[in-house]
Scaffold this motif. Sequence first.
Motif, PDB file in Angstrom:
ATOM      1  N   VAL A  34       1.082  -1.223   0.296  1.00 52.06           N
ATOM      2  CA  VAL A  34       0.066   0.619  -0.264  1.00 52.06           C
ATOM      3  C   VAL A  34       0.378   1.418   0.546  1.00 52.06           C
ATOM      4  CG1 VAL A  34      -1.407   1.694   2.175  1.00 52.06           C
ATOM      5  CG2 VAL A  34      -2.087  -0.887   1.015  1.00 52.06           C
ATOM      6  N   VAL A 343      -5.391   1.909   6.966  1.00 46.33           N
ATOM      7  CA  VAL A 343      -4.516   0.377   7.013  1.00 46.33           C
ATOM      8  C   VAL A 343      -3.529   0.841   7.960  1.00 46.33           C
ATOM      9  CG1 VAL A 343      -3.159  -0.278   5.190  1.00 46.33           C
ATOM     10  CG2 VAL A 343      -5.006   0.570   4.193  1.00 46.33           C
ATOM     11  N   ALA A 432     -11.165  -0.146  10.907  1.00 49.59           N
ATOM     12  CA  ALA A 432     -10.185  -1.089  10.892  1.00 49.59           C
ATOM     13  C   ALA A 432      -9.385  -1.231  11.971  1.00 49.59           C
ATOM     14  CB  ALA A 432      -8.657   0.024  10.154  1.00 49.59           C
TER      15      ALA A 432
END
Length: 452
Positions: A34, A343, A432
Motif C-alpha cells: 500500500v 490501513v 479498521a
Amino acid sequence: MSLNPVLALAPRLQRAGGRDSRTTTVLAVTAFAVSTALTLSVVAALLGFMARAAQPVTDVDREAGGFYVTLAVTATILLVVPLATLGGAAARLGVARRDARLAALRLVGATPREVLGLTLVETALQGLAGAVAGTVLYGALLPVWTQVPFQGRPFTAGELWVGVPAVLLAWLAVPLLAGVSGAVSLRRVVVSPLGVARREARPRLRAARVVVAVLAVGAFMAVSAFGQMLAALLVGALLTCLAVAFLTMNAVGPWLLGVLGRVRLRRARTPEQLLAARRLLDDPRAVWRVVGGLGLASFVAGCLAVVPALTQPGQDPVSAMVTADILTGALLTLAIAFVLAAVSAGIAQAAAVLDRRRELALARLAGVPVELFDRVRRREVLVPLLVVSVGSAAAALVMFFPLFGMAAVTDPSGLLLLLVSLTVGVGLVLAATESSRPLLHRVLADTVVRAD
C-alpha cells in the motif's frame, strides 16, 4: 557465521513462528504494498505537474504551471511522512515475538552481527515482496487517477507513469527502509538479550520530545509571520519548516500518549478502564502505531482546512479553474491520508494482538471473559484516537494562524471540511481496528501458552 548460514536459518525461524508468523508476514507485505503504490502515485502526480509546467499547452499551464508544482510539492510533503510511517510500521510488525526468538539465539551464543543479519534478511525480503506488489497496485490505480481532472483536463496514463528507473528505485528503497527499521527495533536484543527474554519494561519516553516539537512548530510560525519580506525564499522556507514540524509529530505523539495513560490510570474505575490505561502507559509507542496514522492525517486535514478561505472564485477563467483544482487536490490529499491512516491502524492493531498472544492466553486461562478483552481493545484505541485527531488538527491550525490570521479558524466552510474529515477519518480507523476482532478471538481460543 558467514552470510550463507544466516540465509539458511532465516526461513527456518520464519516457519518456527507457525501461523502467527505467516499472518505477520502477510500484514507486513500488505503494508509495504500500500505504501509503495501510493508513494508512486503521489510522485507520479508531482512529475506530471512538473512536465506540464515545463511544456505548457494551455493558458492555465503557462500562467499557473509553477503554482501547481508548488501545490503538488506541498501535498507530497503532507503525505510523505504518513507513507514512510506506514512502511516503518510494517517493518516492526511482530517485533515482540521476533525479539524474543532472536534474544534466545543471543543467549545461546549468536553474535549481534548474526542476529542483525537474520533480521535484515527477513524484513528486506518482506519489503521487496511488498514493493513488487505495490508496483502492480500502482499500475492498477492508474485508470483511477486518470479520471481526476486538473488544469482543465485529466492526466493520461503516460503522464502518470513514473518510469522504470523510479520503479527500480522503489524496489531498492523499500527493502532498505524495511531493513533499517528492523535493525533499529533490535537495539534491545543486541544490547540486552536477557532483558528481552525476561520481558523487562521499556525505558520511559522523555519530555525532551515536546521541546523538539515546540521548536519545530515555532520555526514554522516565525517563518510564516516574517517571511513575507523574503518572498523569493518564502515558499521553500515554509515547506521545509512544515516538513520538520510534521516529522516531529512522530516524536512527541508517544510521549503525549504516555501522559494520557497516567491520567487515565488515576481515573480508572472499572476493570476495562484499568487494563486499557495500563496498556497505554506500559507501551505508548504501540498505541501510537495504531492511532498515529490518524494523527498525521488529521494534521493534514488541519493544514487543508484553510483552503476554502483561500479559494474565493476569481473573475477570470484561469483563477476559477485554479480555485476548483485546489479544492480537488485538497480532498484527494485528505482521502489518501485517511486511507493510509486506516490501513496503518488495522495492521498495527492486528500486530499488537499477535505480540500480546502470551499475555492474552495467560489472562484467558486465569478466567478473564472474552467480552472484557473486546471492551479493553476498543477503549484502548478510542480515547487516544479522539485526543490525537483533535489535537493534531488544532496544532495545524495554530501553525497556520500567523500566515492566514482568523480565516484559519473562523471560515465556516473550512471548519466544516475539517469536522467532516475528522469524523470520516475516525470512523475509518475504528472500522479498521475492528477488523482485528476475529484475530483476537482466534488467539483467545488457543489455550496453549507458547514459550516465545
